[in-house]
Design an enzyme around this catalytic site. Structure first.
Site, PDB file in Angstrom:
ATOM      1  N   ALA A   1       0.785  -1.476  -0.337  1.00  9.24           N
ATOM      2  CA  ALA A   1       0.075  -0.251   0.128  1.00  9.24           C
ATOM      3  C   ALA A   1       1.264   1.204  -0.345  1.00  9.24           C
ATOM      4  O   ALA A   1       1.733   1.756   0.767  1.00  9.24           O
ATOM      5  CB  ALA A   1      -0.874   0.028   0.809  1.00  9.24           C
ATOM      6  N   GLU A   2       1.228   2.183  -1.048  1.00  6.76           N
ATOM      7  CA  GLU A   2       1.890   2.718  -1.645  1.00  6.76           C
ATOM      8  C   GLU A   2       1.425   4.333  -0.373  1.00  6.76           C
ATOM      9  O   GLU A   2       2.786   4.201  -0.091  1.00  6.76           O
ATOM     10  CB  GLU A   2       2.090   3.190  -2.501  1.00  6.76           C
ATOM     11  CG  GLU A   2       3.425   2.305  -3.392  1.00  6.76           C
ATOM     12  CD  GLU A   2       2.460   0.418  -3.723  1.00  6.76           C
ATOM     13  OE1 GLU A   2       3.735  -0.370  -3.809  1.00  6.76           O
ATOM     14  OE2 GLU A   2       1.687   0.388  -3.959  1.00  6.76           O
TER      15      GLU A   2
ATOM     16  N   GLN B   1       8.643  -0.172  -4.942  1.00  4.56           N
ATOM     17  CA  GLN B   1       9.451  -0.875  -5.289  1.00  4.56           C
ATOM     18  C   GLN B   1       9.909  -1.063  -7.124  1.00  4.56           C
ATOM     19  O   GLN B   1      10.684  -0.998  -7.402  1.00  4.56           O
ATOM     20  CB  GLN B   1       8.350  -2.564  -4.922  1.00  4.56           C
ATOM     21  CG  GLN B   1       8.900  -3.499  -4.869  1.00  4.56           C
ATOM     22  CD  GLN B   1       8.252  -5.001  -5.114  1.00  4.56           C
ATOM     23  OE1 GLN B   1       7.276  -5.360  -5.308  1.00  4.56           O
ATOM     24  NE2 GLN B   1       8.424  -5.628  -3.431  1.00  4.56           N
ATOM     25  N   PHE B   2       8.670  -0.677  -7.588  1.00  2.57           N
ATOM     26  CA  PHE B   2       9.540  -0.060  -9.119  1.00  2.57           C
ATOM     27  C   PHE B   2       8.555   0.956  -9.422  1.00  2.57           C
ATOM     28  O   PHE B   2       7.649   1.038  -8.262  1.00  2.57           O
ATOM     29  CB  PHE B   2       8.386  -0.708 -10.397  1.00  2.57           C
ATOM     30  CG  PHE B   2       9.080  -2.060  -9.638  1.00  2.57           C
ATOM     31  CD1 PHE B   2      10.020  -2.515 -11.213  1.00  2.57           C
ATOM     32  CD2 PHE B   2       9.121  -3.248  -9.247  1.00  2.57           C
ATOM     33  CE1 PHE B   2      11.111  -4.060 -10.880  1.00  2.57           C
ATOM     34  CE2 PHE B   2       9.718  -4.267  -9.724  1.00  2.57           C
ATOM     35  CZ  PHE B   2       9.935  -4.968  -9.885  1.00  2.57           C
TER      36      PHE B   2
ATOM     37  N   HIS C   1       6.218  -1.463 -14.716  1.00  4.23           N
ATOM     38  CA  HIS C   1       8.021  -1.616 -13.809  1.00  4.23           C
ATOM     39  C   HIS C   1       8.557  -1.090 -14.582  1.00  4.23           C
ATOM     40  O   HIS C   1      10.201  -1.695 -14.040  1.00  4.23           O
ATOM     41  CB  HIS C   1       8.153  -3.400 -13.955  1.00  4.23           C
ATOM     42  CG  HIS C   1       7.392  -4.328 -12.946  1.00  4.23           C
ATOM     43  ND1 HIS C   1       5.825  -4.053 -13.627  1.00  4.23           N
ATOM     44  CD2 HIS C   1       7.753  -4.354 -11.881  1.00  4.23           C
ATOM     45  CE1 HIS C   1       5.304  -5.259 -12.407  1.00  4.23           C
ATOM     46  NE2 HIS C   1       6.671  -5.304 -11.342  1.00  4.23           N
TER      47      HIS C   1
END
Length: 328
Positions: free
Chosen positions: A62-63, A85-86, A132
């Site tokens: 959950a960014e 993460q990406f 990504h």
């Protein structure tokens, strides 16, 4: 870690995080899989084992929650380092970054600092699936209240990350993911690094100024090598800082060469190249022998992995822009 050793960008970033955590117990790391796994690119490898789960925190997927929690921690005196993460995963947190992180210091009239770093692996070249491989830097550089920097090599990765963590301002820290394990460089941990928000001349030249950052610095340096065999002298500048831009070295170079080419992976429309072209034209108009040219990604969504080499700026496209500059 010895005084001097050859390291990859991934190792440099890992060592930079480790040093920052050793120097300041208020430095925390948060993100998806940053703890036990050590991050998908292994940038945080071994840090949870050495510093504990209270300082290297595996977060939910959950960014928005990750960045929102980091805002509260920063307001309480901590220095959170958030890993997205990406690059394509940052958008659920975009509201938090633009509406809270960027504005808190200003709207509190300086009373509330926001010492946090948001690490974002960015760019393409790794054959990844949708979401990504993105280049969102202009969206953050356009936001007042955010500092935006992009490292391009292992040595800068080590020093710039520590400098960003030490800053009292929020820093978007962009890392070229295809360079994580690609090349090694000699790091002297006892050296004195240049200030964080500065551009650097990576190769001197007299005929054309090549401006780049992050993953395209390597491409620009290769272009300068090939151009030298053809009798042309290209000066390569690694911008390093996108907001604020350090225009001093850029303007000095363009006033000498009279020509400038900007290279980045992001879309051309309203990208960093457009801002650089505008500023160079305003400041160096009477020195220019040709328009400022841009080489970038096409104005399409990032393509499927099998087509990304057609999308990304490469040696031929950079050298073609140099040729077009000499055509004026």
């Amino acid at each position: 870690m010895g005084a001097t050793q050859r390291i990859t960008l991934a190792k440099g970033l890992n060592a930079g995080l480790r040093k920052a955590m050793e120097d300041d117990p208020k430095v925390l790391i948060m993100g998806e899989d940053v703890g036990k796994l050590g991050g998908v690119f292994r940038i945080t490898d071994g840090l949870q084992k050495d510093f504990g789960e209270d300082r290297v925190i595996d977060s939910p997927l959950a960014e928005s929650g990750i960045v929102g929690t980091a805002v509260g921690l920063a307001l309480r005196g901590y220095r959170p380092v958030v890993e997205i993460q990406f690059d394509g995963f940052v958008y659920p947190a975009y509201d938090q970054i633009v509406c809270q992180v960027a504005k808190m210091h200003y709207r509190s009239q300086g009373r509330s600092k926001m010492p946090m770093v948001i690490r974002i692996p960015f760019g393409g070249g790794i054959g990844a699936v949708e979401h990504h491989s993105e280049s969102p830097e202009a969206q953050f550089a356009h936001t007042p209240g955010l500092k935006v920097v992009a490292c391009s090599n292992p040595v800068d990765g080590y020093w710039m990350l520590q400098q960003a963590i030490a800053s009292d301002d929020p820093v978007i820290f962009l890392e070229p993911k295809r360079q994580y394990h690609a090349d090694k460089a000699e790091l002297d941990v006892e050296a004195t690094p240049p200030p964080l928000f500065t551009s650097q001349v990576k190769r001197s030249g007299n005929d054309v100024t090549l401006l780049s950052y992050g993953p395209t610095v390597k491409t620009a340096l290769l272009a300068a090598e090939v151009a030298a065999d053809e009798g042309r002298s290209l000066e390569v500048i690694d911008l390093r800082t996108l907001s604020p831009l350090d225009m001093g070295p850029v303007l000095d170079s363009v006033r000498r060469t009279g020509r400038a080419v900007v290279v980045h992976e992001a879309h051309m429309n309203l990208g960093m190249g457009a801002e650089l072209a505008a500023r160079i034209t305003e400041e160096c108009f009477y020195s220019l022998e040709a328009p400022v040219l841009r080489v970038g990604g096409y104005d399409t969504p990032y393509p499927a992995a099998r087509n990304e080499e057609e999308f990304l700026p490469d040696l031929d496209r950079v050298l073609d822009a140099v040729d077009r500059s000499f055509g004026y």
